[in-house]
Design an enzyme around this catalytic site. Sequence first.
Site, PDB file in Angstrom:
ATOM      1  N   GLY A  83      -7.486  -7.554  -3.180  1.00 55.10           N
ATOM      2  CA  GLY A  83      -6.190  -6.762  -2.464  1.00 55.10           C
ATOM      3  C   GLY A  83      -5.699  -7.475  -1.813  1.00 55.10           C
ATOM      4  CG  HIS A  84      -2.628  -4.873   0.709  1.00 51.46           C
ATOM      5  ND1 HIS A  84      -2.735  -3.170   0.639  1.00 51.46           N
ATOM      6  CD2 HIS A  84      -3.878  -4.636   1.679  1.00 51.46           C
ATOM      7  CE1 HIS A  84      -3.211  -3.116   1.394  1.00 51.46           C
ATOM      8  NE2 HIS A  84      -4.370  -3.478   1.414  1.00 51.46           N
ATOM      9  CG  ASN A  85      -3.215  -7.796   4.565  1.00 50.94           C
ATOM     10  OD1 ASN A  85      -2.221  -8.148   4.018  1.00 50.94           O
ATOM     11  ND2 ASN A  85      -3.264  -6.644   4.762  1.00 50.94           N
TER      12      ASN A  85
END
Length: 353
Positions: free
Chosen positions: A257-259
């Site tokens: 996922g993001h980050n």
Amino acid sequence: MESNEFFPPREGVTLAALAEYLGAELADESTGKRLIHAVAPVSRAREGELCYILSRKNRIELETCYASAILCDKALQSIIPAHIPVLLSSRPHTAFAMAGALLYPSAMRPLATVASQPDVSPAAFVDPSAHLEPGVIVEPMAVIGADVAIGTGTRIGAGAIIGAGVKIGRNCSIAAGASILCAYLGNEVIIHNGARIGQDGFGYAPGPRGMLKIVQIGRVIIQDHVEIGANTTVDRGTMDDTVIGEGTKIDNLVQIGHNVRIGRHCGIVSQVGIAGSTRIGDGVMIGGASGINGHITIGSGAQIAAMSGVVGDVPAGERYGGVPARPMKDFLRDIAEMTARANSRSKKTGDTQ
């Protein structure tokens, strides 16, 4: 298995030369001129082939083994049949991996779709503003966007999409059908078929008329020597970057996922899902089909058992397993207690019948 036309045996390397390359000891130096052409499983290895064993559990397979050499630890030498030369190594698994790479160099990266073509296929599209160093290969139907930079020795596979502004280092392999967007890749990176790198992450805020999309304006940073498997997805950051550390290996069908920030030399097995903003240290191993909650930290050197659900922080160097994931000793104790209760109920049911 008959000779494999996809990965045919090579001309051959002598046992003496192979031992030197692997840093192994040839138990009988008189066999040093024997040639090794290929690798094979213990049970069906034949003349000209190399195999390895890690345990005495392989003893029965040795009955049908006619390999030209076996790699093993010195502790297992006594179970090897007298007719099979032995290469002794304290790390036979690692040595076998090195031997395989030496014998089958073409299998170490995604195979070329087109065997012979100009460096840039006339059936590819390359934006005039893109900068390709000499020696970059672009296969048919690939698309290279505006202001892309690609280093020498890199191959872009058929049908791959390299989005505007992407930077790819030297000696990388981007396999057929992969897409790379909003990303910077280091050197010696391997991206397998169908992987998706840099698409927007899953971010929404509830509103009076439903879910409102949150912009995803970060990047993906993939450091040197990373390998990412087929159909794996790595989302770009929301406002920060998603980072995959040097030397990390990611299997097929993984969702990142993001980050998310993953450290150096981690191993992440198929069907793992890592939710946004998770921090993973160096040398972490995550077993297949595990789910990792967002906004948590997994410390360096930790190991997560397959099919675990990690909902909180994991200290460095710890081994966790289960749902929810907990220290391995607690997980194994819980499994033993549940098994004992199940057996007890089964026994009682049987006594009343």
